[in-house]
Design an enzyme around this catalytic site. Structure first.
Site, short mmCIF file in Angstrom:
data_model
loop_
_atom_site.label_atom_id
_atom_site.label_comp_id
_atom_site.label_asym_id
_atom_site.label_seq_id
_atom_site.Cartn_x
_atom_site.Cartn_y
_atom_site.Cartn_z
N HIS A 1 -2.67 6.65 4.41
CA HIS A 1 -1.55 5.70 4.62
C HIS A 1 -0.21 6.24 4.12
O HIS A 1 0.63 5.49 3.64
CB HIS A 1 -1.86 4.34 3.98
CG HIS A 1 -1.21 3.19 4.69
ND1 HIS A 1 -1.17 1.92 4.19
CD2 HIS A 1 -0.55 3.14 5.88
CE1 HIS A 1 -0.55 1.11 5.03
NE2 HIS A 1 -0.16 1.84 6.07
N CYS B 1 0.79 -1.24 0.00
CA CYS B 1 0.00 0.00 0.00
C CYS B 1 0.82 1.29 0.00
O CYS B 1 0.73 2.09 -0.93
CB CYS B 1 -0.94 0.01 1.20
SG CYS B 1 -2.03 -1.43 1.30
#
Length: 590
Positions: A139, A78
């Site tokens: 993130h 990610c």
């Protein structure tokens, strides 16, 4: 006076023409909606060959636009993949990599994050007059030195509006049956602490003033009681649920912990509201799904409705949410002047299982998955682009493209300029999308696992149709021949859990897209030539890499004082979602 009339008339005409020209330039800049799903496998969608998963809205988007079948993520996890998407640069250039096993932002208590000197697509579009919004998963870090500095907040990277989850879903986020009970208990406990604190202050002032006679031991005991109470509360809430599973609107935490099963629906409503607020101006909306990452929080309306268990339910719910966003674009009259892009950050997570239930995605015919730096299943993702009247509908492009291409593409369509002080690895997709060129501008793509180079892809410009891929390092599957790393949950990038290849394994993806049979000098006459060509390209590429701090190594260690808190630490549980009004205004910041 009569001769002046033509001059006045001509001046008015010129002014009108200039106004029209300026208006035309503004109209030529499209609105941009970027949709990224989390952990979605390329084989999970109907438009990519799945005939048992229902994804009608994404399939419609593919019919109305261009479908990219060799769309490549710059990383198979990610944080690095998203940093490359935002900056158009390999993660190794920004330092969004690790030389160890922690290859993503670990939690919200680490100072790691996307360096502030990186230029994102949001910052680029903001300079072009776009209103910019991010809704969903971030993130890319949050705090640096204190729990409130928010140095890595989306606002510092060109976004005007933010609502979403600054971290990522983890298994602790859902389900959480005790959440409401603990919120109520915390409220009572905090009231108790406040009353005791008031009593301490009153007794201390009274004793110092001579109004009351109480022993200092009693006062110190009450102070110790508060500290012990706070420590006991903090110690009982060490789960990521309380410190990482939270929602923010702007700079404010609105839910801690969040109700994960409703978060996706709220984000869709936020997206629709954003589209409505900015329907009369040019905007960028980056909608970053929490779906379809484990633990797969799914509403009751979709639970048990698919043929693929909870994962299938979550995918089909995600598709319905995409449909709502697309419908809103139509309803607000934005369809014809809005470029919509759909993708996943990387391949499906093969090792995500609960017993015999598969909780991760399907990567179709491609080997490997999430966490694997070189194998195709970890980095080949869906890629769909729709822009009515500008991009032909129903077109299929097999040429290699990259998530890093989105930054130069939006720069092109918005009239922006790329940064000249750094290497941009992405390429403008518009000539390829519109059919003005036959081949991708990429000749080589480099596939990293953390900071380690695992594979190189070469696309010759000789019309041979070959796509060569050389693997220098491959993960050791656990168990052997299982196709995944089921012992460690994610494959490693280095050490005893990988195999080093010299000479590298060579495949021609045009003939063997599943990477099942390595080529040898005996089976491929061009073997040695290709290996040498790739080695030379790799050497040239490595010479362009400037050493920087690896954000996901030493900086990726938790610090208690960086844990975000919506109240008075450590009493941080809250639910303000119904209380907070949506910010409005020219820059939408709050």
């Amino acid at each position: 006076m009569r001769p002046r009339r033509p001059l006045v008339f001509m001046s008015l005409v010129c002014a009108l023409l200039n106004t029209c020209q300026a208006h035309r330039v503004h109209d030529d800049k499209p609105n941009i909606v970027l949709i990224m799903v989390d952990d979605l496998g390329i084989g999970d969608l109907g438009c990519y060959g799945n005939d048992t998963m229902r994804t009608p809205h994404i399939d419609r988007l593919a019919r109305e636009g261009v479908r990219l079948t060799q769309h490549i993520s710059a990383a198979s996890l990610c944080s690095p993949s998203r940093s490359a998407f935002l900056t158009g640069r390999y993660p190794i250039r920004s330092g969004m990599v690790s030389s160890g096993n922690r290859r993503v932002i670990q939690n919200l208590a680490v100072p790691a994050g996307l360096p502030l000197n990186e230029t994102t697509l949001a910052a680029l579009l903001k300079k072009q007059g776009y209103s910019t919004g991010l809704i969903g998963k971030w993130h890319q870090g949050l705090n640096c030195d204190s729990r409130s500095d928010q140095c890595h907040h989306p606002y510092n990277y060109g976004f005007d509006y933010y609502y979403g989850m600054p971290f990522t879903l983890v298994d602790s986020c859902w389900p959480d049956p005790s959440r409401n009970t603990e919120l109520a208990f915390e409220s009572q406990l905090w009231l108790c602490v406040q009353l005791v604190a008031i009593a301490i202050l009153t007794l201390t002032f009274g004793k110092l003033s001579g109004w009351v006679s109480v022993p200092w031991l009693l006062i110190f005991s009450m102070i110790l009681f508060i500290f012990l109470l706070g420590y006991a509360w903090f110690s009982s809430h060490t789960s990521p649920l309380y410190w990482d599973c939270l929602l923010m609107r702007g700079h404010e935490i609105t839910e801690q912990p969040m109700k994960a099963e409703r978060a996706g629906s709220i984000m869709v409503k936020e997206a629709i509201s954003f589209l409505e607020r900015h329907s009369k101006e040019t905007f960028l909306l980056f909608f970053s799904f929490l779906h379809v990452h484990t633990p797969l929080p799914t509403t009751d309306d979709f639970t048990g409705t698919s043929k693929h268990g909870l994962y299938g339910d979550n995918v089909e719910e995600m598709d319905s949410m995409v449909g709502k966003i697309l419908d809103a674009i139509d309803d607000f009259g934005l369809r014809n002047n809005t470029l919509v892009y759909f993708t996943s950050d990387h391949g499906g997570h093969l090792e995500a299982r609960r017993g015999h239930a598969q909780l991760g995605g399907w990567n179709g015919i491609y080997k490997g998955g999430k966490g694997m730096g070189g194998w195709e299943g970890g980095i080949r993702v869906p890629g769909i682009v729709r822009w009515p009247g500008k991009v032909p509908a129903g077109r299929l492009i097999k040429e290699p493209t990259s998530l890093m291409d989105i930054l130069p593409t939006v720069a092109s369509v918005s009239g922006g300029s790329l940064p000249q002080d750094r290497v941009i690895d992405g390429r403008d997709l518009m000539p390829l999308l519109q059919g003005n060129v036959r081949h991708s501008e990429h000749e080589f793509l480099f596939h990293y696992c953390g900071s380690y180079l695992h594979a190189v892809r070469w696309i010759p410009k000789d019309d041979s149709g070959s796509v060569w891929k050389a693997h220098y390092v491959t993960p050791v599957f656990q168990p052997p021949a299982s196709g995944g790393c089921y012992v460690t949950s994610l494959c490693r990038c280095f050490g005893e859990q990988v195999t080093y290849h010299n000479p590298p394994l060579l495949f021609d993806l045009s003939r063997d897209p599943s990477e099942s049979t390595p080529l040898t000098p005996a089976t491929e006459p061009l073997h040695d030539f290709v290996i040498k060509k790739v080695a030379n390209a790799l050497k040239e590429h490595q010479e362009t890499i400037v050493p920087v701090t690896y954000q996901l190594s030493e900086l990726n260690q938790g610090r208690t004082w960086l844990k975000p808190c919506c109240g008075v630490f450590p009493f941080c549980l809250c639910d303000k979602e119904e209380e907070v009004s949506q910010p409005r205004g020219p820059n939408e910041k709050r």
